[in-house]
Design an enzyme around this catalytic site. Structure first.
Site, PDB file in Angstrom:
ATOM      1  NE  ARG A  80      -4.243  -2.064   2.247  1.00 55.02           N
ATOM      2  CZ  ARG A  80      -5.223  -2.757   3.417  1.00 55.02           C
ATOM      3  NH1 ARG A  80      -4.455  -2.421   4.452  1.00 55.02           N
ATOM      4  NH2 ARG A  80      -5.472  -3.524   3.489  1.00 55.02           N
ATOM      5  CE  LYS A 104      18.269  -4.435   8.577  1.00 60.56           C
ATOM      6  NZ  LYS A 104      19.201  -4.914   9.698  1.00 60.56           N
ATOM      7  CG  HIS A 116      -3.007  -0.282   9.521  1.00 50.38           C
ATOM      8  ND1 HIS A 116      -3.370   0.513   8.580  1.00 50.38           N
ATOM      9  CD2 HIS A 116      -4.034  -1.127  10.425  1.00 50.38           C
ATOM     10  CE1 HIS A 116      -4.511  -0.105   8.345  1.00 50.38           C
ATOM     11  NE2 HIS A 116      -5.035  -1.136   9.136  1.00 50.38           N
ATOM     12  CB  ALA A 133      -3.104  -0.255  13.840  1.00 50.32           C
ATOM     13  CG  ASN A 139      15.906  -4.974  14.183  1.00 51.08           C
ATOM     14  OD1 ASN A 139      15.819  -3.702  14.474  1.00 51.08           O
ATOM     15  ND2 ASN A 139      16.672  -4.949  13.278  1.00 51.08           N
TER      16      ASN A 139
END
Length: 217
Positions: A80, A104, A116, A133, A139
């Site tokens: 989107r 990623k 979202h 959302a 990470n």
């Protein structure tokens, strides 16, 4: 609870053969880049829309989305407005990569929804898992030390500085939750909204907070 075979149904990803080489999911993170470069040219039905970016013709890509190389976008997947795929991303069939979502170094199994404002990095999301959302996978630890996956009985050194979350099949993550580095959530478990999650959450559980993790009825 932390092995690939207990978290994921491998029939729902193009990475099946790749993941079968490993015992633990974090072991697959280092090789995602090379795996995608090897897999992409073999996908005959896919279009290489730019160097090392393979997209299935049935996928819907918003004009404002960024697809960084290398990546693979599966059939019937929707990417989107404003999505930012930084590269090293294998996105399966029937997925949603929503507005302002950043991916990623990830593997998203078929049917995954990140609809979202999600950040998903150095992570593997199992079949039909869903991130509410604003939920994210953190990470990197604040002290930049190597990440250790911890259960109540055992510790698993990953030897990696960057490990996000491993979400088993059908996991539901509530809105605005944070999966701390090295978090593993077992199949069919639910995370309450606005949660801060770390460690290993058993399958078929409901995470209310760190002191209230209950089995589903």
């Amino acid at each position: 609870m932390v092995e690939i075979k207990t978290l994921f149904s491998l029939d729902h990803t193009l990475a099946k053969d790749y993941l079968e080489q490993f015992t633990y999911p974090w072991q697959a993170l280092k090789g995602i880049h090379d795996f995608i470069l090897e897999l992409g040219p073999t996908l005959k039905e896919y279009e290489e829309r730019q160097p090392f970016v393979w997209v299935h013709p049935s996928a819907t890509i918003a004009p404002s989305a960024f697809l960084g190389a290398p990546c693979i976008i599966g059939p019937e997947t929707e990417v989107r407005h404003g999505a930012f795929i930084r590269g090293n991303a294998l996105v399966g069939a029937g997925c949603v990569v929503g507005n302002s979502v950043e991916l990623k170094n990830v593997i998203l199994f078929d049917g995954v929804q990140t609809p979202h404002y999600n950040y998903v990095g150095d992570s593997i999301l199992g079949y039909k898992s869903h991130m509410g959302a604003g939920s994210i996978t953190s990470n990197v630890k604040s002290d930049k030390s190597l990440i250790v996956v911890k259960t109540e009985k055992k510790q698993y050194p990953t030897e990696l500085k960057k490990v996000g979350a491993m979400l088993g099949d059908f996991v539901e993550v509530g809105c605005n939750s944070v999966m701390n580095p090295g978090t593993i959530v077992g199949r069919h478990s639910q995370i309450y909204p606005v949660s801060c999650v770390r460690g290993v959450i058993p399958s078929n559980s409901i995470f209310k907070d760190k002191d209230h993790i209950v089995r589903k009825a």
